[in-house]
Scaffold this active site. Structure first.
Site, short mmCIF file in Angstrom:
data_model
loop_
_atom_site.label_atom_id
_atom_site.label_comp_id
_atom_site.label_asym_id
_atom_site.label_seq_id
_atom_site.Cartn_x
_atom_site.Cartn_y
_atom_site.Cartn_z
N LYS A 115 -5.51 -108.66 -24.46
CA LYS A 115 -5.91 -108.08 -25.75
C LYS A 115 -4.99 -108.56 -26.88
O LYS A 115 -5.45 -108.75 -28.00
CB LYS A 115 -5.92 -106.56 -25.68
N LYS A 197 -15.41 -111.58 -16.66
CA LYS A 197 -16.10 -110.31 -16.37
C LYS A 197 -17.11 -109.98 -17.47
O LYS A 197 -16.93 -110.40 -18.62
CB LYS A 197 -15.10 -109.18 -16.14
N LYS A 200 -18.09 -105.44 -22.80
CA LYS A 200 -18.73 -104.87 -23.99
C LYS A 200 -18.47 -105.73 -25.21
O LYS A 200 -19.24 -105.75 -26.14
CB LYS A 200 -18.10 -103.50 -24.31
P1 TYM Z 1 -13.48 -99.51 -19.98
O1 TYM Z 1 -14.06 -98.64 -21.05
O2 TYM Z 1 -13.13 -100.90 -20.31
O3 TYM Z 1 -14.48 -99.55 -18.75
C1 TYM Z 1 -15.02 -98.37 -18.19
C2 TYM Z 1 -15.17 -98.53 -16.69
O4 TYM Z 1 -16.03 -99.64 -16.39
C3 TYM Z 1 -15.39 -100.52 -15.49
N1 TYM Z 1 -15.82 -101.90 -15.81
C4 TYM Z 1 -16.39 -102.73 -14.93
N2 TYM Z 1 -16.68 -102.60 -13.63
C5 TYM Z 1 -17.29 -103.65 -13.02
N3 TYM Z 1 -17.60 -104.81 -13.63
C6 TYM Z 1 -17.30 -105.00 -14.95
N4 TYM Z 1 -17.62 -106.12 -15.56
C7 TYM Z 1 -16.68 -103.92 -15.66
N5 TYM Z 1 -16.26 -103.75 -16.94
C8 TYM Z 1 -15.74 -102.51 -17.01
C9 TYM Z 1 -13.90 -100.32 -15.73
O5 TYM Z 1 -13.13 -100.71 -14.62
C10 TYM Z 1 -13.84 -98.83 -15.99
O6 TYM Z 1 -13.78 -98.12 -14.76
N6 TYM Z 1 -8.75 -98.01 -19.73
C11 TYM Z 1 -10.10 -97.68 -19.32
C12 TYM Z 1 -10.55 -96.31 -19.76
C13 TYM Z 1 -9.66 -95.19 -19.35
C14 TYM Z 1 -9.57 -94.62 -18.07
C15 TYM Z 1 -8.63 -93.57 -18.16
C16 TYM Z 1 -10.20 -94.91 -16.85
C17 TYM Z 1 -8.81 -94.51 -20.17
N7 TYM Z 1 -8.18 -93.52 -19.45
C18 TYM Z 1 -8.28 -92.80 -17.07
C19 TYM Z 1 -9.85 -94.13 -15.74
C20 TYM Z 1 -8.90 -93.08 -15.86
C21 TYM Z 1 -11.04 -98.71 -19.92
O7 TYM Z 1 -10.77 -99.31 -20.90
O8 TYM Z 1 -12.25 -98.78 -19.29
#
Ligand code: TYM
Length: 334
Positions: A115, A197, A200
């Site tokens: 990032k 990957k 979004k």
């Molecule tokens: P975020 O918002 O980027 O993604 C949300 C969830 O989706 C999963 N994910 C994927 N899984 C498979 N293939 C992909 N291409 C893919 N892209 C995203 C991510 O692994 C995630 O599970 N930091 C976290 C949010 C967060 C969080 C937490 C998660 C904040 N606090 C506490 C768990 C527990 C994030 O940015 O996820």
């Protein structure tokens, strides 16, 4: 442990539109696990502002995301679905945990490096301490299990290290959480570049399937998905495009890669891509229909937001008070 159930925590950022990767890697597993655990599902809007956001857009996306959790099948009566920013304990615990986290540990985080490279003009302290806020999210609810995609594993590991460090100093304050990674779909790749990957924030809309894409768009994007010239549908590293499509197909149908290979044996890529697209449409259609109905019911969603924030705050406060006492903050006078 709350009552006789173990605790589950997870969250998603309200940045950009949710993709099929978010669904198959996380949201789908959340729904599957939700009966078994006492669940907390947060819309992590505080994490979102580590990169610049337009306020009105962030607000709208946060609400869409919260509604999507419900549309995906999470019952807000049984699961606590809430905005992170509505529970101030997250920020308060984060401050304390900041004082138990080393710069060296945070420097190693690959998401920070990625990032920081992407937003070179705004490498703010929040971006750097992002994993500590994530640790606070998880530890506040004494979560036993955290269902995430593979890309979040490193953040889960640092959470465990911080919790362990704190417990070693002050006794058993935090439950040490385990990651839960689903069997299929834990890392869905871009449809245009299977070495990246699905994300979004991808600038190419053909690279990602968005959860609210209509069926024609979904089929069109799969038809355009990058494959190879091998003309065989095998689940192997040498064919990352095909492997990704098989992963998607398996996550949507519950089939194993071997079963899918057999099903498509001798078939062409065109037919295969169409079948994957149709499987995805089949999974997303009911979610989209529920979403359309829920979005009309403003009062219901408002009530969920209010009630669940209170429930979350109640549990979070209990942990926060315990931690404040352990580190030596003065008792409150009632
Ligand atoms: P975020 O918002 O980027 O993604 C949300 C969830 O989706 C999963 N994910 C994927 N899984 C498979 N293939 C992909 N291409 C893919 N892209 C995203 C991510 O692994 C995630 O599970 N930091 C976290 C949010 C967060 C969080 C937490 C998660 C904040 N606090 C506490 C768990 C527990 C994030 O940015 O996820």
């Amino acid at each position: 442990m709350i009552g006789d159930k173990k605790v589950l925590f997870s969250g998603m950022q309200a940045t950009g539109n949710l993709t099929l990767g978010n669904y198959l890697g996380a949201l789908k597993n959340w729904v599957a696990l939700s009966d078994e655990y006492e669940c907390y599902y947060s819309v992590v809007d505080m994490h979102s502002i580590t990169v610049r956001q337009d306020p009105a857009t962030l607000r709208r996306r946060a609400r869409t995301l919260l509604t999507l959790y419900i549309a995906a099948g999470l019952d807000p009566e049984k699961n606590c679905i809430y905005y992170q920013s509505h529970v101030s304990c997250h920020a308060e615990l984060m401050w304390i945990l900041n004082c138990f986290t080393y710069m060296g540990e945070l420097n190693r985080m690959t998401q920070f490096k990625d990032k920081a490279a992407k937003h070179a003009d705004n490498i703010n302290a929040g971006l750097f301490t992002y994993p500590v806020l994530m640790a606070a999210d998880i530890l506040l609810y004494q979560a036993d299990v955290v269902p995430v995609g593979i890309d979040q594993m490193q953040h889960l590991e640092i959470t465990r290290d911080i919790a362990q460090r704190f417990n070693n100093l002050y006794g058993e304050v935090f439950t040490i959480p385990e990651a839960y990674i689903g069997k299929a779909g834990a890392k869905i790749m871009s449809l245009q570049d299977p070495s990246k990957k699905m994300s979004k924030s991808d600038e190419n809309p053909n690279a990602s399937i968005y959860l609210l894409d209509d069926p024609d768009t979904i089929i069109r994007k799969f038809k355009r998905a990058v494959t190879d010239s091998e003309n065989q549908i095998l689940y192997r590293e040498e064919q990352p495009g095909i492997r990704n499509l098989l992963d998607i197909y398996c996550a949507c149908t519950g089939k194993t890669p071997k079963e899918a290979e057999r099903e498509f044996d001798g078939k062409g890529y065109g037919e295969f891509k169409l079948a994957v697209g149709e499987a995805v449409v089949g999974v997303l259609k009911p979610l989209q229909e529920r979403m359309a109905a829920l979005e009309k019911d403003k009062a219901y969603i408002d009530q969920v937001i209010k009630d669940n924030a209170q429930r979350a705050a109640y549990t979070a406060n209990k942990t926060l008070r315990k931690v404040q006492k352990k580190v030596g903050f003065p008792e409150r006078v009632r």
